[in-house]
Scaffold this active site. Structure first.
Site, mmCIF file in Angstrom:
data_model
loop_
_atom_site.group_PDB
_atom_site.id
_atom_site.type_symbol
_atom_site.label_atom_id
_atom_site.label_comp_id
_atom_site.label_asym_id
_atom_site.label_seq_id
_atom_site.Cartn_x
_atom_site.Cartn_y
_atom_site.Cartn_z
ATOM 1 N N SER A 11 57.715 37.082 100.440
ATOM 2 C CA SER A 11 58.313 36.205 99.685
ATOM 3 C C SER A 11 57.383 34.880 99.923
ATOM 4 O O SER A 11 57.896 33.734 100.296
ATOM 5 C CB SER A 11 59.747 35.989 100.245
ATOM 6 O OG SER A 11 59.472 35.726 101.748
ATOM 7 N N ILE A 13 53.937 32.639 98.082
ATOM 8 C CA ILE A 13 53.669 32.244 96.517
ATOM 9 C C ILE A 13 53.626 33.211 95.504
ATOM 10 O O ILE A 13 54.147 33.090 94.626
ATOM 11 C CB ILE A 13 52.433 31.232 96.673
ATOM 12 C CG1 ILE A 13 52.329 30.551 95.315
ATOM 13 C CG2 ILE A 13 51.241 31.943 97.040
ATOM 14 C CD1 ILE A 13 51.322 29.372 95.064
ATOM 15 N N GLY A 49 46.213 21.776 102.681
ATOM 16 C CA GLY A 49 45.191 21.163 101.807
ATOM 17 C C GLY A 49 45.776 21.005 100.337
ATOM 18 O O GLY A 49 46.011 19.886 99.854
ATOM 19 N N GLU A 115 37.579 19.067 99.159
ATOM 20 C CA GLU A 115 37.344 19.790 100.207
ATOM 21 C C GLU A 115 36.042 20.457 100.084
ATOM 22 O O GLU A 115 35.475 20.220 99.261
ATOM 23 C CB GLU A 115 38.503 20.903 100.184
ATOM 24 C CG GLU A 115 39.930 20.382 100.202
ATOM 25 C CD GLU A 115 41.050 21.432 100.646
ATOM 26 O OE1 GLU A 115 40.759 22.492 100.215
ATOM 27 O OE2 GLU A 115 42.011 20.809 101.133
ATOM 28 N N ASP A 221 50.188 44.068 106.895
ATOM 29 C CA ASP A 221 51.146 45.290 106.557
ATOM 30 C C ASP A 221 50.744 45.969 105.161
ATOM 31 O O ASP A 221 50.644 47.174 104.939
ATOM 32 C CB ASP A 221 52.601 45.164 106.811
ATOM 33 C CG ASP A 221 52.926 44.506 107.991
ATOM 34 O OD1 ASP A 221 52.099 44.600 108.970
ATOM 35 O OD2 ASP A 221 54.132 44.061 108.176
ATOM 36 N N HIS A 242 38.066 29.677 109.569
ATOM 37 C CA HIS A 242 38.313 28.195 109.272
ATOM 38 C C HIS A 242 37.510 27.164 110.298
ATOM 39 O O HIS A 242 37.976 27.624 111.456
ATOM 40 C CB HIS A 242 39.734 27.734 109.145
ATOM 41 C CG HIS A 242 39.940 26.455 108.453
ATOM 42 N ND1 HIS A 242 39.552 25.182 108.790
ATOM 43 C CD2 HIS A 242 40.473 26.245 107.201
ATOM 44 C CE1 HIS A 242 39.764 24.350 108.046
ATOM 45 N NE2 HIS A 242 40.221 24.621 107.006
ATOM 46 N N ARG A 289 33.084 26.903 103.951
ATOM 47 C CA ARG A 289 33.531 27.406 105.316
ATOM 48 C C ARG A 289 32.640 28.108 106.272
ATOM 49 O O ARG A 289 32.465 28.129 107.446
ATOM 50 C CB ARG A 289 34.948 27.545 105.281
ATOM 51 C CG ARG A 289 35.891 26.772 104.883
ATOM 52 C CD ARG A 289 37.329 27.473 104.771
ATOM 53 N NE ARG A 289 38.016 26.378 104.331
ATOM 54 C CZ ARG A 289 39.512 26.572 103.633
ATOM 55 N NH1 ARG A 289 39.842 27.832 103.598
ATOM 56 N NH2 ARG A 289 40.128 25.448 103.236
ATOM 57 N N HIS A 350 41.227 32.674 109.414
ATOM 58 C CA HIS A 350 42.049 31.968 108.352
ATOM 59 C C HIS A 350 42.284 32.684 107.229
ATOM 60 O O HIS A 350 43.431 32.738 106.631
ATOM 61 C CB HIS A 350 41.318 30.826 108.142
ATOM 62 C CG HIS A 350 41.945 29.895 107.390
ATOM 63 N ND1 HIS A 350 43.232 29.271 107.884
ATOM 64 C CD2 HIS A 350 41.751 29.351 106.182
ATOM 65 C CE1 HIS A 350 43.723 28.392 106.945
ATOM 66 N NE2 HIS A 350 42.689 28.486 105.593
ATOM 67 N N ARG A 385 35.853 32.730 100.398
ATOM 68 C CA ARG A 385 36.903 32.188 99.419
ATOM 69 C C ARG A 385 36.409 30.604 99.371
ATOM 70 O O ARG A 385 36.267 29.998 100.387
ATOM 71 C CB ARG A 385 38.275 31.993 99.974
ATOM 72 C CG ARG A 385 39.302 31.455 99.078
ATOM 73 C CD ARG A 385 40.579 31.458 99.718
ATOM 74 N NE ARG A 385 40.601 31.043 101.245
ATOM 75 C CZ ARG A 385 41.523 29.928 101.517
ATOM 76 N NH1 ARG A 385 42.297 29.446 100.734
ATOM 77 N NH2 ARG A 385 41.434 29.379 102.843
HETATM 78 C C1 LIG Z 1 47.580 27.380 107.953
HETATM 79 C C2 LIG Z 1 47.194 27.629 106.716
HETATM 80 C C3 LIG Z 1 46.388 26.647 105.604
HETATM 81 C C4 LIG Z 1 46.115 27.069 104.480
HETATM 82 N N1 LIG Z 1 45.957 26.114 103.612
HETATM 83 C C5 LIG Z 1 45.760 26.516 102.009
HETATM 84 C C6 LIG Z 1 45.512 25.647 101.266
HETATM 85 O O1 LIG Z 1 45.538 24.438 101.389
HETATM 86 N N2 LIG Z 1 45.206 25.957 99.921
HETATM 87 C C7 LIG Z 1 45.100 27.322 99.592
HETATM 88 O O2 LIG Z 1 44.921 27.637 98.764
HETATM 89 N N3 LIG Z 1 45.412 28.252 100.623
HETATM 90 C C8 LIG Z 1 45.557 27.866 101.896
HETATM 91 N N4 LIG Z 1 45.795 28.973 102.769
HETATM 92 C C9 LIG Z 1 46.005 30.126 102.308
HETATM 93 C C10 LIG Z 1 47.206 30.548 101.365
HETATM 94 O O3 LIG Z 1 48.234 29.874 102.377
HETATM 95 C C11 LIG Z 1 47.406 31.965 101.440
HETATM 96 O O4 LIG Z 1 46.424 32.548 101.117
HETATM 97 C C12 LIG Z 1 48.711 32.212 100.474
HETATM 98 O O5 LIG Z 1 49.899 31.601 100.721
HETATM 99 C C13 LIG Z 1 49.069 33.778 100.618
HETATM 100 O O6 LIG Z 1 50.217 33.969 99.682
HETATM 101 P P1 LIG Z 1 50.854 35.139 99.516
HETATM 102 O O7 LIG Z 1 52.109 35.090 99.065
HETATM 103 O O8 LIG Z 1 49.904 36.263 99.354
HETATM 104 O O9 LIG Z 1 51.122 35.853 101.044
HETATM 105 P P2 LIG Z 1 52.166 34.774 102.175
HETATM 106 O O10 LIG Z 1 52.542 33.684 101.949
HETATM 107 O O11 LIG Z 1 51.559 35.152 103.371
HETATM 108 O O12 LIG Z 1 53.568 35.876 102.416
HETATM 109 C C14 LIG Z 1 53.439 37.080 102.560
HETATM 110 C C15 LIG Z 1 54.966 37.689 102.792
HETATM 111 O O13 LIG Z 1 54.888 38.994 102.833
HETATM 112 C C16 LIG Z 1 56.062 39.279 103.944
HETATM 113 N N5 LIG Z 1 55.735 40.427 104.525
HETATM 114 C C17 LIG Z 1 54.516 40.873 105.119
HETATM 115 N N6 LIG Z 1 54.525 42.198 105.465
HETATM 116 C C18 LIG Z 1 55.764 42.716 105.170
HETATM 117 C C19 LIG Z 1 56.537 44.071 105.416
HETATM 118 N N7 LIG Z 1 55.889 44.770 106.135
HETATM 119 N N8 LIG Z 1 57.811 44.035 104.956
HETATM 120 C C20 LIG Z 1 58.340 42.943 104.464
HETATM 121 N N9 LIG Z 1 57.787 41.867 104.274
HETATM 122 C C21 LIG Z 1 56.421 41.521 104.496
HETATM 123 C C22 LIG Z 1 55.914 38.137 104.685
HETATM 124 O O14 LIG Z 1 57.091 37.999 105.550
HETATM 125 C C23 LIG Z 1 55.886 36.767 103.720
HETATM 126 O O15 LIG Z 1 57.038 36.694 103.156
HETATM 127 C C24 LIG Z 1 46.413 28.490 103.965
HETATM 128 C C25 LIG Z 1 46.776 29.422 105.110
HETATM 129 C C26 LIG Z 1 46.985 29.068 106.485
HETATM 130 C C27 LIG Z 1 47.502 29.836 107.280
#
Ligand SMILES: Cc1cc2nc3c(=O)[nH]c(=O)nc-3n(C[C@H](O)[C@H](O)[C@H](O)COP(=O)(O)OP(=O)(O)OC[C@H]3O[C@@H](n4cnc5c(N)ncnc54)[C@H](O)[C@@H]3O)c2cc1C
Length: 519
Positions: A11, A13, A49, A115, A221, A242, A289, A350, A385
């Site tokens: 859940s 983005i 960011g 950035e 996972d 990072h 980076r 990161h 990236r």
């Molecule tokens: C501190 C930080 C700062 C960042 N800043 C930026 C930025 O400024 N700009 C940018 O573009 N990117 C940034 N990133 C990277 C970016 O945030 C992530 O790459 C992006 O949000 C990933 O989104 P996602 O939906 O793929 O995964 P996530 O947002 O990580 O969501 C993963 C989901 O999967 C669920 N999940 C995982 N395993 C399981 C399982 N086995 N069963 C059920 N649910 C599970 C988790 O609970 C979570 O809800 C940053 C990352 C971090 C950590």
């Protein structure tokens, strides 16, 4: 047993955007999002960011494309880069129309930040808590969609595929996905979740290292499950570190000092006050980076110091606070006054640049299994990236995935012959020490042997240590009841294995990958 047309694991983005789009296009179909923690907990929530997009009249798609390719050391998939960059303004407008707020300047135009690796200002942001704002807006939109169910504290254990059901498959032969076995950790039962189409949006794997900016849910996972199910997974050797995580010994996850702070004019200095990064790249603090992290890693090794510093003392203080209230307050809490103190920093794991191989529509190599967001490998990032491209990647790929699945959902049937989970029920283990100790050991192995600078001997050593962990954990998995902690450990070992083995195969240093023996 749960039956749903569309199953989404995660859940952040990626999962939320895809769910909203699928729900709109298929009002008569059921959509289930499962997530292992509270629905807002994700890497997305911590993004500071922002999101990159070409919105300024002085900027161009060509510039953003070139910056992305340069950061990725030119092994990106150019077609993917072009698509993502060119679609960025449209996808951004969409989430704005769903209620996401980005900061504007006094003239009412978007206040575009800069950035590392970007040649121009093109980062849309909401103060320094952009991810939190996006997650809020998307969850509110999800709540308006009647055909979406969100199941919190449901941990996906394994995908249900032909391979899992006993058919002999290879990574290149036909293999279909029918849903996932899921641990309902509130009720302590393992449920079958049957679906016509399954989407992995389970995020990255930073927790495989001791120092990471990723929250504890980031255990890879989805990538591990897909690998076990015989999907193609690649580019795992490209782990982005990072350069500027706050140095707080013993603290995990590490607090991030956003790249945007350097974009705002902060300098990186060693203890003697030298801006040593300039020796590695003329762009200095604003190099990509991988370059800045490697420069810091080298500086720490040469000087034997524990950290270097981010100097913000020369910046306009009030403006700095307005841009970075979250960072300013966090520093204050730890006793650092950015107006007069240098902020101690170290690099931390990161971002997982590689992952589950997908095509332009987010389809994996397994039929009816899709992947989007950080768990996927689209070809956008190449060897490293570019900052603020990952939230964007998730938006663009979620859009195309939603279009693709909507066009085919009516041709897919449930597979009703899925057996129950074959092990005994589940519960928290009596004692966790076997698991927590192994997790710490694993993180140490990866941090010491497989981090920013690698070598053949360290990789070999890491692999032999991993083998022991693998065998012990598989034994535990077969002989004890299943818990989220045990599943995460098992997944982290798989992730470590993929990083190490794919590092061993790589014969050229590129982007975030550096092996001293290849020079
Ligand atoms: C501190 C930080 C700062 C960042 N800043 C930026 C930025 O400024 N700009 C940018 O573009 N990117 C940034 N990133 C990277 C970016 O945030 C992530 O790459 C992006 O949000 C990933 O989104 P996602 O939906 O793929 O995964 P996530 O947002 O990580 O969501 C993963 C989901 O999967 C669920 N999940 C995982 N395993 C399981 C399982 N086995 N069963 C059920 N649910 C599970 C988790 O609970 C979570 O809800 C940053 C990352 C971090 C950590």
């Amino acid at each position: 047993m749960i039956k749903t047309d569309f199953l989404i694991i995660g859940s952040g983005i990626a999962g939320l955007t895809y769910a909203i789009k699928v729900a709109k296009a298929n009002p008569d179909k059921s959509i289930t999002i499962i997530t292992k923690a509270d629905k807002g907990e994700s890497n997305t929530k911590y993004a500071q960011g922002g999101i990159a997009a070409v919105l300024d009249e002085h900027d161009s798609f060509e510039n953003h494309i070139e910056d992305t390719l340069r950061a990725g050391d030119y092994i990106n998939d150019k077609e993917v880069v072009k698509r993502v960059v060119e679609e960025a303004p449209e996808r951004l407008n969409e989430i704005i129309s769903w209620g996401t707020r980005f900061d504007k300047d006094k003239s009412g135009e978007y206040d575009l930040g800069k950035e590392g690796g970007h040649s121009l200002n093109r980062i849309l942001h909401h103060k320094d808590i952009t991810g939190f704002e996006i997650e809020r807006a998307l969850l509110e939109k999800i709540a308006e969609c009647r055909n979406i169910d969100v199941l919190q504290h449901h941990f996906a254990i394994d995908l249900i595929t032909d391979h899992h059901l006993g058919k002999l498959v290879t990574r290149r032969t036909e293999n279909s996905c029918y849903g996932a076995y899921t641990l309902n950790s509130k009720k302590n039962v393992i449920e079958r979740v049957l679906s016509k189409i399954t989407m992995l949006c389970s995020g990255g794997a930073g927790q495989v290292y001791s120092h990471t900016t990723n929250p504890i849910i980031a255990t890879g996972d989805g990538i591990a499950m897909a690998h076990r199910a015989k999907a193609l997974v690649s580019d795992m050797e490209f782990i982005q570190f990072h350069p500027t995580a706050l140095y707080e010994p013993g603290k995990s996850p590490s607090f991030l000092i956003s790249e945007a702070v350097r974009g705002f004019g902060a300098f990186i200095r060693n203890k003697r006050g030298e801006r040593f990064v300039l020796k590695s790249d003329e762009r200095g603090e604003l190099a990509s980076r991988d370059i800045v992290s490697k420069a810091i890693d080298k500086e720490l090794k040469v000087t034997g110091e524990n950290c270097v510093y981010l100097d913000c003392t020369h910046l306009e203080h009030e403006e700095f606070y307005n841009h970075f209230p979250n960072i300013s307050e966090y520093c204050k809490k730890t006793g650092i006054d950015y107006r007069k103190d240098w902020i101690p920093i170290v690099p931390a794991a990161h971002y997982t640049c590689g992952g589950i191989n997908v095509n332009m529509n987010s389809q994996t190599s397994i039929t009816n299994l899709y992947a989007c967001g950080e768990c996927s490998r689209t070809g956008l990032h190449g060897a490293n990236r570019l900052a603020s491209n990952s939230l964007l990647e998730a938006l663009v790929f979620a859009h195309h995935a939603a279009e693709d699945v909507s066009s085919k959902i009516n041709t897919i049937a449930f597979n009703d012959k899925i057996p129950q989970w074959n092990a005994e029920g589940t519960t928290d283990p009596d004692e966790l020490i076997l698991i927590t100790h192994s997790r710490k050991e694993l993180q140490t192995i990866m941090s010491d042997y497989v981090a920013i600078v690698r070598s053949n001997v360290r990789l070999k050593r890491a692999l032999s240590r991993l083998k022991i962990h693998y065998e012990e954990t598989e034994e535990l998995y077969k002989s004890t009841k299943i818990s989220p902690q045990l599943c995460e450990l098992r997944n982290l070992i798989t992730i470590a294995y993929l990083i190490v083995t794919q590092s061993m195969i790589r014969s050229e240093n590129k982007g975030a990958f550096y092996n001293v023996d290849l020079n």
